[in-house]
Structures are given as structure tokens and as C-alpha cells.
Design an enzyme around this catalytic site. Sequence first.
Site, PDB file in Angstrom:
ATOM      1  N   GLU A  26       0.826  -1.200   0.000  1.00  0.00           N
ATOM      2  CA  GLU A  26       0.000   0.000   0.000  1.00  0.00           C
ATOM      3  C   GLU A  26       0.863   1.254   0.000  1.00  0.00           C
ATOM      4  O   GLU A  26       2.070   1.207   0.277  1.00  0.00           O
ATOM      5  CB  GLU A  26      -0.917   0.004   1.218  1.00  0.00           C
ATOM      6  CG  GLU A  26      -0.153   0.000   2.534  1.00  0.00           C
ATOM      7  CD  GLU A  26      -1.018   0.397   3.711  1.00  0.00           C
ATOM      8  OE1 GLU A  26      -1.434   1.566   3.752  1.00  0.00           O
ATOM      9  OE2 GLU A  26      -1.249  -0.453   4.591  1.00  0.00           O
ATOM     10  N   LYS A  87      -5.954  10.283   0.871  1.00  0.00           N
ATOM     11  CA  LYS A  87      -6.012   8.914   1.386  1.00  0.00           C
ATOM     12  C   LYS A  87      -7.239   8.257   0.779  1.00  0.00           C
ATOM     13  O   LYS A  87      -8.375   8.673   1.045  1.00  0.00           O
ATOM     14  CB  LYS A  87      -6.100   8.939   2.912  1.00  0.00           C
ATOM     15  CG  LYS A  87      -6.139   7.570   3.564  1.00  0.00           C
ATOM     16  CD  LYS A  87      -6.198   7.715   5.084  1.00  0.00           C
ATOM     17  CE  LYS A  87      -6.251   6.363   5.765  1.00  0.00           C
ATOM     18  NZ  LYS A  87      -6.327   6.502   7.244  1.00  0.00           N
ATOM     19  N   VAL A 107      -5.256  -0.112   3.034  1.00  0.00           N
ATOM     20  CA  VAL A 107      -5.278  -1.576   3.015  1.00  0.00           C
ATOM     21  C   VAL A 107      -6.427  -2.078   2.156  1.00  0.00           C
ATOM     22  O   VAL A 107      -6.265  -2.953   1.296  1.00  0.00           O
ATOM     23  CB  VAL A 107      -5.398  -2.134   4.452  1.00  0.00           C
ATOM     24  CG1 VAL A 107      -5.695  -3.634   4.431  1.00  0.00           C
ATOM     25  CG2 VAL A 107      -4.132  -1.865   5.248  1.00  0.00           C
ATOM     26  N   ASP A 139     -18.366   2.665  14.323  1.00  0.00           N
ATOM     27  CA  ASP A 139     -17.157   2.951  13.560  1.00  0.00           C
ATOM     28  C   ASP A 139     -16.365   1.667  13.343  1.00  0.00           C
ATOM     29  O   ASP A 139     -15.891   1.042  14.284  1.00  0.00           O
ATOM     30  CB  ASP A 139     -16.302   3.991  14.307  1.00  0.00           C
ATOM     31  CG  ASP A 139     -15.215   4.591  13.437  1.00  0.00           C
ATOM     32  OD1 ASP A 139     -15.050   4.133  12.293  1.00  0.00           O
ATOM     33  OD2 ASP A 139     -14.544   5.525  13.903  1.00  0.00           O
ATOM     34  N   ALA A 142     -13.115   0.132   6.846  1.00  0.00           N
ATOM     35  CA  ALA A 142     -13.521  -0.453   5.566  1.00  0.00           C
ATOM     36  C   ALA A 142     -12.648  -1.648   5.189  1.00  0.00           C
ATOM     37  O   ALA A 142     -13.022  -2.419   4.289  1.00  0.00           O
ATOM     38  CB  ALA A 142     -13.451   0.609   4.468  1.00  0.00           C
ATOM     39  N   LYS A 160      -4.336  -3.181  14.505  1.00  0.00           N
ATOM     40  CA  LYS A 160      -3.740  -2.081  15.261  1.00  0.00           C
ATOM     41  C   LYS A 160      -4.242  -2.107  16.706  1.00  0.00           C
ATOM     42  O   LYS A 160      -5.437  -2.200  16.966  1.00  0.00           O
ATOM     43  CB  LYS A 160      -4.064  -0.736  14.600  1.00  0.00           C
ATOM     44  CG  LYS A 160      -3.406  -0.565  13.236  1.00  0.00           C
ATOM     45  CD  LYS A 160      -3.706   0.800  12.657  1.00  0.00           C
ATOM     46  CE  LYS A 160      -2.976   1.014  11.334  1.00  0.00           C
ATOM     47  NZ  LYS A 160      -3.551   0.202  10.239  1.00  0.00           N
TER      48      LYS A 160
END
Length: 305
Positions: A26, A87, A107, A139, A142, A160
Site C-alpha cells: 500500500e 487517502k 489496506v 465505527d 472499511a 492495530k
Amino acid sequence: MTDSLFEISAEVAAALSAGGAVVAMESTLISHGLPWPDNLEVARRTEDIVRARGAVPATVGVIGGRVIVGLSDAQIEHLAAADGVLKLGVRDLAPALARGYDGATTVASTAVVADRAGIAVFATGGLGGVHRGARISWDESADLLALTGAQVTVVCSGVKSILDIGATLERLESLSVPVLGYRTDRFPGFYLSDSGHPAPWRVDSPEEVAAVMHSRTALGLSRAALVVANPLPAKDQLDPALHDRVLAEALAATETAGVSGKDVTPFLLAHFHRATEGRSLEVNVAIIERNAALAADIALAAVRR
């Protein structure tokens, strides 16, 4: 494959045509994940690592409204140094292409592009996932939905650690995205070698990963991505006590600043960088480089199978 909106570099196209090993990467890590000039140095070094293992790197990005699979060094430098690089998640790609913008792929969008290009293996840092407090905010990255429709093996260091890892693993199970721990029975948490959750499955070699890839294809189960979670050695992880303290501070700062949506992750990571005096950046770089090396080994094992 070249058209007005989608281009595969000559090097990547030749490798794919010859049945060679290719690793997608990426570009959000370059333009939004690391500071200048570390971002450029790491991008170049990561590509060198992939080449040294015998595979071809294919860094993905958007230049002038065209998706490029296999950015040139000049294009990588542009995304690393330029202001205003967008982004781009999956939903952002078409508008950005229509307007002729430059952008870095996440990603999710890199996985989708890699699948279209026919690249089987993708190296990144950490996956996005379900955010803390998602029961209220809804939240969720994606990344998770994109992985259900991209035929690619994603080498990462887990999810993460700023996210709700347990909830993310539950979502991956619900979405039928298989998760393998690489030489570990514990699921890593990006900065941390052990997130506190077990890895659903364990593999101990690139050849074992390739065997799983082969089995999924043979059974017609390969439309969803395969996640390979590659932990840092415990000695190289961020100190867990420091991590937990900084995370609590970062989450409080996020709420105070009213940060939400896709801005949450970069805000939290930037806070970590400042509060750990750069130690989290060192860990992040180690993660990226280790995952690129493992992805290259898996890509080679897959084409040799």
C-alpha cells in the site's frame, strides 16, 4: 494490463505473465503513515527487501487519476513528499480517478486493486478493524468488508492495538475471513506481540501458508482474503506498560478533540509517535520490513507449489 485508468508497470506485468512471485504494498504508509523523509527511505528499503528475497514489489498508488500497480521510484517519492495527497479507500477511488487526483491507497483499496491485477500476496503493517466504542459510533474500518471480496493473502502484524481487537476478530469470523498466526498461537496487536487473544490457526512456514492458499482455491473458498498475522519478537515490541499508558492518553485526546471516522487512526498513531518519543515509529518500521520479507517468502512458496 493498461487502460486510461489502470496501469500495471512493465516489471510487475512481466513477473505476473511469467508466473513469478509478486508482492503488493500500500501507499498510505508512505503518504500518511510515516513522516518525511522516513517514509521515502522505508518505502525504498521495503521494496529492496522484497527484491532481495526473489520477488517483485508492486507498490500501489494513484497518480494523476490513474491507478498504478508498481509505482516507479519517482512516483513513490512524489507521494512521499507532495502536499495534499489524498487517502483513498475503496469508495474514494472512482471520484479521485474522475477528477485526476493523486492519492495513496489504503489496506482496503490496495487489496481490491491487487486482486484485480492478479497479485496473490499483499504486505502491510496492521489491519484496521472495529473501533473502541463502536457499539455507539458504529465505527468500523472499511478494511474488513473489503477483505471479504479480495482474493489476496494479507501479511500483517495483526490488528492495530488502538482498536477493539476482540471485536475485530469476531467480525473477521462472521465475515468468513480466515486468520493464521505465523509461528505463534497468539494473535498479535501491531505494536504488541500478543494482543491478549488467541490466533484462530497457526502456521510455521511460508510453505504452510501456500498450502492453505492452495486448499482454499481447490475448494472454491478463496474469494475472501486470507490474513497472516506475523508478530514482532517480544524483545522488539513497544513496552506494554508504555503502550497502555499512551493509549489511554490518546483515546482521551481523541474524544476531547472531537476526532471521528477515518481521522481517528492517524490521530492516535501520531499521538503515539509524539508520546513515545519516536519509539512507536521504530516499531512500526520494523513491522513493515518484517512483513514485506515474509510476504515475499510466501509469494515464492505459492508459485513454486
